[in-house]
Write a protein that holds these residues in place. Structure first.
Motif, PDB file in Angstrom:
ATOM      1  N   GLY A 144       0.567  -0.967  -0.047  1.00  0.00           N
ATOM      2  CA  GLY A 144       0.053   0.097  -0.123  1.00  0.00           C
ATOM      3  C   GLY A 144       0.838   1.058  -0.134  1.00  0.00           C
ATOM      4  N   PRO A 145       0.526   2.080   0.375  1.00  0.00           N
ATOM      5  CA  PRO A 145       1.125   3.246  -0.348  1.00  0.00           C
ATOM      6  C   PRO A 145       1.531   3.943   1.605  1.00  0.00           C
ATOM      7  CG  PRO A 145      -1.385   4.357  -0.186  1.00  0.00           C
ATOM      8  CD  PRO A 145      -1.214   3.258  -0.458  1.00  0.00           C
ATOM      9  N   ASP A 146       2.444   5.532   1.355  1.00  0.00           N
ATOM     10  CA  ASP A 146       2.424   5.671   2.312  1.00  0.00           C
ATOM     11  C   ASP A 146       3.230   5.433   3.467  1.00  0.00           C
ATOM     12  OD1 ASP A 146      -1.057   6.886   2.370  1.00  0.00           O
ATOM     13  OD2 ASP A 146       0.140   7.719   1.154  1.00  0.00           O
ATOM     14  N   THR A 147       4.131   4.384   2.535  1.00  0.00           N
ATOM     15  CA  THR A 147       5.109   3.184   4.234  1.00  0.00           C
ATOM     16  C   THR A 147       5.706   3.935   4.939  1.00  0.00           C
ATOM     17  OG1 THR A 147       6.053   2.830   1.989  1.00  0.00           O
ATOM     18  CG2 THR A 147       4.505   1.600   2.292  1.00  0.00           C
ATOM     19  N   ALA A 165      -0.267  15.181   4.238  1.00  0.00           N
ATOM     20  CA  ALA A 165       0.413  14.791   3.088  1.00  0.00           C
ATOM     21  C   ALA A 165       2.297  14.272   4.564  1.00  0.00           C
ATOM     22  CB  ALA A 165       0.576  15.116   2.055  1.00  0.00           C
ATOM     23  N   TRP A 166       2.308  12.856   3.313  1.00  0.00           N
ATOM     24  CA  TRP A 166       3.902  12.839   4.279  1.00  0.00           C
ATOM     25  C   TRP A 166       4.529  11.644   3.228  1.00  0.00           C
ATOM     26  CZ3 TRP A 166       4.210  11.791  10.121  1.00  0.00           C
ATOM     27  CH2 TRP A 166       5.897  11.325  10.467  1.00  0.00           C
ATOM     28  N   VAL A 167       5.722  12.214   2.362  1.00  0.00           N
ATOM     29  CA  VAL A 167       6.637  12.074   1.536  1.00  0.00           C
ATOM     30  C   VAL A 167       7.313  11.662   2.200  1.00  0.00           C
ATOM     31  CG1 VAL A 167       6.837  11.275  -0.874  1.00  0.00           C
ATOM     32  CG2 VAL A 167       5.372  12.592  -0.313  1.00  0.00           C
ATOM     33  N   GLY A 168       8.011  10.422   2.774  1.00  0.00           N
ATOM     34  CA  GLY A 168       9.381  10.878   3.429  1.00  0.00           C
ATOM     35  C   GLY A 168      10.812  10.581   2.405  1.00  0.00           C
ATOM     36  N   ALA A 206      14.261  13.128  -0.375  1.00  0.00           N
ATOM     37  CA  ALA A 206      13.628  14.251  -0.728  1.00  0.00           C
ATOM     38  C   ALA A 206      12.893  13.694   0.372  1.00  0.00           C
ATOM     39  CB  ALA A 206      12.936  14.838  -2.064  1.00  0.00           C
ATOM     40  N   GLY A 207      12.151  15.185   1.300  1.00  0.00           N
ATOM     41  CA  GLY A 207      11.109  14.120   2.253  1.00  0.00           C
ATOM     42  C   GLY A 207      10.185  15.956   2.399  1.00  0.00           C
ATOM     43  N   MET A 208       8.816  15.758   2.549  1.00  0.00           N
ATOM     44  CA  MET A 208       8.133  16.319   2.134  1.00  0.00           C
ATOM     45  C   MET A 208       6.501  16.255   3.294  1.00  0.00           C
ATOM     46  SD  MET A 208       5.382  17.394  -1.154  1.00  0.00           S
ATOM     47  CE  MET A 208       4.558  18.366  -1.105  1.00  0.00           C
ATOM     48  N   VAL A 237      11.060  12.984   6.522  1.00  0.00           N
ATOM     49  CA  VAL A 237       9.937  13.796   7.000  1.00  0.00           C
ATOM     50  C   VAL A 237      10.801  13.956   8.756  1.00  0.00           C
ATOM     51  CG1 VAL A 237       7.973  14.055   7.980  1.00  0.00           C
ATOM     52  CG2 VAL A 237       8.577  13.445   5.782  1.00  0.00           C
ATOM     53  N   LYS A 238      10.732  12.871   9.250  1.00  0.00           N
ATOM     54  CA  LYS A 238      10.870  13.459  10.879  1.00  0.00           C
ATOM     55  C   LYS A 238      12.318  12.536  11.511  1.00  0.00           C
ATOM     56  CE  LYS A 238       8.323  12.017  14.914  1.00  0.00           C
ATOM     57  NZ  LYS A 238       6.752  11.456  16.059  1.00  0.00           N
TER      58      LYS A 238
END
Length: 790
Positions: free
Chosen positions: A291-294, A451-454, A437-439, A466-467
Motif C-alpha cells: 500500500g501507499p504511504d509506507t 500528506a507525508w512523503v518520506g 527528498a522529504g515532504m 520527514v521525521k
C-alpha cells in the motif's frame, strides 16, 4: 485297628477356591478404578489436575473467543492504507460466504457435521481401525477448537511431555472443547468461525483473505472450481498450495469435486467438466508493508505500538481500526509532485557531475573525497557481516567486496527498477549518486498531518526524511530570528544596513570573530527594512539582527514555536548552522505563525477502534499559546515578502497557477553553505508544507546556487504540489488571502513595498487594523488616503 481318619472335605476345598476369588476381586477392583478414572478423566483434564494436563480454554475463552485479526490503517477520507498482522485475517459474516464453499467443506472434511455434537464416533472408529489410512476422525468442531485456542501450542502440562501420552491429552482437550463449542454455538456459527480462522497458506488466514490472495475475489463470489481448490488446500496448506505445487493442488481439487458429487452438491455432469478445468490464479500475497504511504506508516506503527503496549492491546492481532489524518488525495498529489520534480532534478544532477568527469562526493574545496566509497562501506551492516565471516582473511574479504552478481536496483527509468551486475562496492557507489527528498503538509489549525512523503521510493530507500532525517535548515531558520525581533519591540519596517560586518563573541572563554558572507558575496549598502531583508534572504542583515536580539533568545523562540531538536547558541544560529532539524518540526514551527500564535502538536492519528467498531481512544488536538497573536500575524506579513518584495526568494512561484483569486502565499527558501541541503517552507491560509532535498551524505551536492539552492531544488516541488491541490475540485482547498488579524496591530509601522526606494514610506498603522487600509496595503493594491500620498 481303627481306620485312618479321613480329612475334612470342607477344609481341603477352601484353598482351591481362594485364587479365583482373589483374581475376581482384583479384576473388579481394576474395573472400578478404570471406570472411575474414565469418568473422572475429562474432569481431571478440564481442571488441569496437579498441573498434569495443561490449561484448557475457560468459560470466558469459550464465550468470547479471541481470534488473531489484522489491524487496519485508514486515511481521513476512508481509504485503506494497509494492515499490521502476524496472521493476515479479516472476518466475514456467514451470509458473505459462498454456500457452495460451505457444502464443499462439509462434504470433504466432515460429512456428518449436522448429525454429531462435536465428536463423530463413526469417523473416529474408522480412523482407529485403519490406523489413519481411512482418513482422520477429526470433526470441523475439533479443528476449530485446535485453530481457535492453539491447543497444540499452548500449555502442555507435565504429561504433555511424555510421548504418546501427550497425543492422548491433546486429543482429549480438542474433544472436550469441541463439545463445549457445540453446546454454545449453532452449526452456522461454528462454520463461520472455522472459515474465518483456518489457514489457507501464503500467509492467508480466513476465507476472505484466501479468496483475495488466490483469486482476487470475495468469499461470496467464488466459482465452484475455486471453492473446491480452497477446500482442498485445507488438508495441507503447504503441499497443496496451487502457486508452488500446481499438480498436487489440481489432484486435490478434483478429489474435493468428487466428494461434492458424492454428496450431491453438484450434478455428476457438472463435476466432470469442472475437473477438466485448469487452475487459474490471480495470485497476490498481501503483506503488511503493501500500500501507499509506507514512510508515514512507519511513524504510525511506532506510535500505535507504543500506545498498545501501554494499554493492553496488540496491534498485530487485535483487529484494531486506526484512523489517520492523512488525506489520500493530497498524499497522491504530494507523491506525484515530488516524483516528477526529483526525476528531472536527478537527471540534472547526473549531467552536472558527468560533465565534470567526477563523482558528487566532494570536500569544501570541490575536490573528490578519496576512498569515499570504501570508507562508507565500512559503516554498513553488510560489511560488518562480511568482516566477521572473513575475520583474519583480508584477501577473501576484499574479494567478497568486489565480487559481482546480478542485483535489482532502483532507477528513475521505466517501472522503477532494473537489474545490473554489481559488486557490493559498486552497488553502494550507485546508490550514493541519488538525491533524496522529504515532504510534509499540515493543517496548522488542528495539527493534522495531511500528506507525508518520506523519500523517493520506499522499496529501495527505507530512511524517512520527514521525521527521522535531520539536516541544517539554512535560511529557512531565519524567520526565527525575525520572530524574536518582532516579539521584542522591532517592527517589519525597522532598518539594518546591508554591509560587511564582523561579529565578535566569546567561545570557551576565548574571544572569537565571525564574518558572515552574503550568498552573492556582494553588499548593497542599502538600509533595508527587516521585511525586505528576510524576503531577499540577506545574510548580513540577519547576522546583525541575531546579535542585537541575542542568539540565546533565537534558540528560545525556535523551541517555543515547535523546534524540538537541540540547538547551539552560536552567532550563526540565524543562518541555520546551529543544529540539525527535521521537516516534521519545521512544518510544526511555521504552522504557529498561521495558527494565530498557537503551536499545534503534529497529529497523525485521530482515533482507534476495536474490532467491533467501538472507539477505544480518541486523539484530540493539543495546542498551546506560543507567541502573541499580533506577532504571529506580523510573521505572516514577513513571510509574504518572499513573493511581494522585489528580489524575494519565493518569486519563482509566480510561474505556477497560484496567484489567482487574490491568493496569498508566504514562504522561505533555505540552502546550506555547500549546497548539500535545499529547503522550501510554504504557508497558505489553509496549509503549511515543508520540503527538503539533498544527498544521502552532506558531501554529496551541487556546486553552485544555479542548481543547488533551495529555490531551485525544493521550491518547484511545493509549487507543483499546490497547483495540483488547487486544481483538484474534490478537495476543499481554495485560493484566497490570509485571514485578517484577530487582534489590533499595535506596532507603530508597517512597510509599503520597496520596489521604488525613492518612494519608501513608513506608514503609521495604529488604527489601520480596524479599517481596510492595512488589508489593501498587504494585498499590494488599493489606494492610499490623500494624507499618505507623496
Amino acid at each position: 485297628m481303627s481306620a485312618p481318619e479321613q480329612p475334612n472335605s470342607t477344609s481341603t476345598s477352601r484353598p482351591a477356591r481362594r485364587w479365583p476369588n482373589l483374581v475376581s476381586r482384583t479384576v473388579w477392583a481394576f474395573f472400578v478404578v478404570f471406570l472411575g478414572i474414565f469418568l473422572l478423566y475429562p474432569i481431571l483434564v478440564k481442571s488441569n489436575f496437579l498441573f498434569l494436563f495443561g490449561k484448557s480454554p475457560g468459560l470466558e475463552d469459550l464465550e468470547s473467543p479471541r481470534v488473531e485479526q489484522a489491524s487496519e490503517l485508514y486515511t481521513a477520507d476512508g481509504v485503506l492504507l494497509g494492515k499490521y498482522f502476524r496472521e493476515n485475517r479479516a472476518p466475514v459474516p456467514y451470509s458473505k460466504i459462498s454456500p457452495l464453499l460451505i457444502k464443499a467443506l462439509i462434504a470433504t472434511e466432515d460429512v456428518r457435521f449436522y448429525d454429531h455434537s462435536g465428536i463423530d464416533l463413526t469417523a473416529l472408529a474408522r480412523a482407529v481401525a485403519g490406523g489413519g489410512k481411512n482418513g482422520g476422525g477429526s470433526t470441523l468442531s475439533q479443528q476449530l477448537a485446535k485453530n481457535l485456542y492453539k491447543i497444540r501450542r499452548g500449555d502442555k502440562g507435565l504429561l504433555g511431555h511424555i510421548p504418546l501420552v501427550n497425543i492422548l491429552v491433546i486429543k482429549t482437550k480438542e474433544w472436550l472443547t469441541a463439545v463445549e463449542l457445540e453446546r454454545r454455538y449453532t452449526k452456522e456459527e461454528i462454520l463461520k468461525m472455522y472459515l474465518n480462522t483456518v489457514e489457507f497458506g501464503s500467509t492467508a488466514y480466513g476465507i476472505k483473505v484466501a479468496a483475495k490472495t488466490f483469486f482476487n475475489t470475495s468469499a461470496d463470489s467464488l466459482k465452484p472450481e475455486e471453492a473446491a481448490m480452497l477446500v482442498g488446500v485445507l488438508n495441507n496448506p503447504t503441499a497443496f498450495n496451487p502457486r508452488f505445487h500446481p499438480d498436487a493442488a489440481l489432484k486435490r481439487r478434483n478429489v474435493v469435486l468428487e466428494r461434492m458429487s458424492q454428496a450431491r452438491v453438484l450434478p455428476a455432469a457438472a463435476i466432470d467438466s469442472l475437473q477438466k478445468l485448469p487452475i487459474v490464479l490471480h495470485y497476490r500475497v498481501e503483506k503488511h508493508i503493501d500500500g501507499p504511504d509506507t514512510y508515514f506508516r512507519g511513524a504510525v506503527s511506532q506510535f500505535v505500538n507504543k500506545w498498545c503496549e501501554a494499554n493492553g492491546y496488540d496491534m498485530y492481532r487485535d483487529g484494531l481500526k486506526i484512523y489517520t489524518t492523512i488525506d489520500s488525495r493530497m498524499q497522491a498529489h504530494a507523491e506525484e509532485a515530488l516524483q516528477e520534480r526529483m526525476k528531472r532534478l536527478q537527471r540534472d544532477f547526473d549531467n552536472f557531475w558527468r560533465n565534470r568527469g567526477g563523482n558528487p562526493w566532494v570536500d569544501d574545496e570541490g575536490h573528490e573525497i578519496p576512498d569515499f566509497i570504501e570508507t562508507q562501506m565500512k559503516r554498513t551492516d553488510q560489511y560488518k557481516l562480511l568482516a566477521a565471516r572473513y575475520k583474519g582473511q583480508p584477501a577473501r574479504l576484499d574479494s567478497a567486496l568486489h565480487a559481482k552478481r546480478p542485483m535489482k536496483v532502483f532507477t528513475w527509468k521505466g517501472d522503477g527498477d532494473t537489474t545490473l551486475v554489481l559488486s557490493p562496492l559498486d552497488s553502494l557507489a550507485y546508490y550514493k549518486h541519488f538525491l533524496h527528498a522529504g515532504m510534509m503538509t499540515m493543517d496548522p489549525f488542528t495539527g493534522h498531518v495531511k500528506a507525508w512523503v518520506g523519500g523517493i521510493n520506499y522499496r529501495f530507500f527505507k530512511y524517512d526524511h520527514v521525521k527521522q532525517g535531520r539536516r541544517q535548515a539554512g535560511s529557512t531558520f531565519k524567520p526565527f530570528v525575525y520572530l524574536t525581533a518582532l516579539d521584542n519591540g522591532y517592527t517589519p519596517c525597522d532598518r539594518i544596513r546591508d554591509q560587511r560586518v564582523t561579529i565578535n563573541y566569546v567561545e570557551n572563554g576565548k574571544p572569537m570573530e565571525w564574518k558572515p558572507d552574503n550568498v552573492t558575496r556582494e553588499y548593497t549598502g542599502i538600509n533595508m527594512t527587516l521585511r525586505h531583508a528576510m524576503a531577499r534572504s540577506v545574510n548580513s542583515v540577519t547576522a546583525q539582527l541575531t546579535e542585537k536580539v541575542g542568539w540565546d533568545n533565537v534558540v528560545k523562540y525556535a523551541h517555543k514555536v515547535g523546534i524540538t531538536s537541540p540547538l547551539l547558541s552560536v552567532p550563526s544560529i540565524g543562518l541555520g548552522s546551529g543544529g540539525d532539524v527535521s521537516v516534521y518540526e519545521m512544518v510544526d514551527a511555521y504552522s504557529t505563525f498561521v495558527n494565530n500564535g498557537f503551536q499545534s502538536e503534529p497529529q497523525y492519528i485521530t482515533r482507534i477502534e476495536d474490532r467491533n467498531g467501538n472507539v477505544i481512544k480518541q486523539f484530540d488536538p493539543k495546542q498551546r499559546r506560543a507567541i502573541p497573536s499580533e506577532t504571529a500575524w506580523l510573521m505572516l506579513y514577513m513571510l509574504r515578502g518572499g513573493m511581494d518584495e522585489p528580489g524575494g526568494t519565493s518569486q519563482a512561484l509566480w510561474e505556477y497557477e497560484l496567484w489567482k483569486k487574490d491568493n496569498q502565499i508566504g514562504g522561505k527558501t533555505g540552502t546550506t553553505s555547500n549546497y548539500s541541503d535545499g529547503w522550501y517552507m510554504g504557508v497558505t491560509k489553509d496549509l503549511v508544507t515543508g520540503v527538503w532535498v539533498g544527498g544521502e551524505d552532506r558531501s554529496i551536492h551541487f556546486q553552485g546556487s544555479q542548481q543547488g539552492e533551495g529555490g531551485r531544488m525544493a521550491l518547484p516541488i511545493f509549487g507543483a504540489y499546490m497547483e495540483k491541490l488547487y486544481q483538484d475540485k474534490d478537495l476543499d482547498i481554495t485560493m484566497g488571502p490570509f485571514p485578517r488579524p484577530t487582534t489590533k496591530i499595535t506596532k507603530k509601522y508597517i512597510c509599503v513595498s520597496e520596489s521604488e526606494p525613492r518612494r519608501r514610506r513608513e506608514v503609521p498603522i495604529d488604527t489601520i487594523a480596524t479599517d481596510n487600509l492595512l488589508e489593501n496595503l498587504n494585498n499590494g493594491g488599493g489606494a492610499l488616503p490623500d494624507s499618505l500620498k507623496l
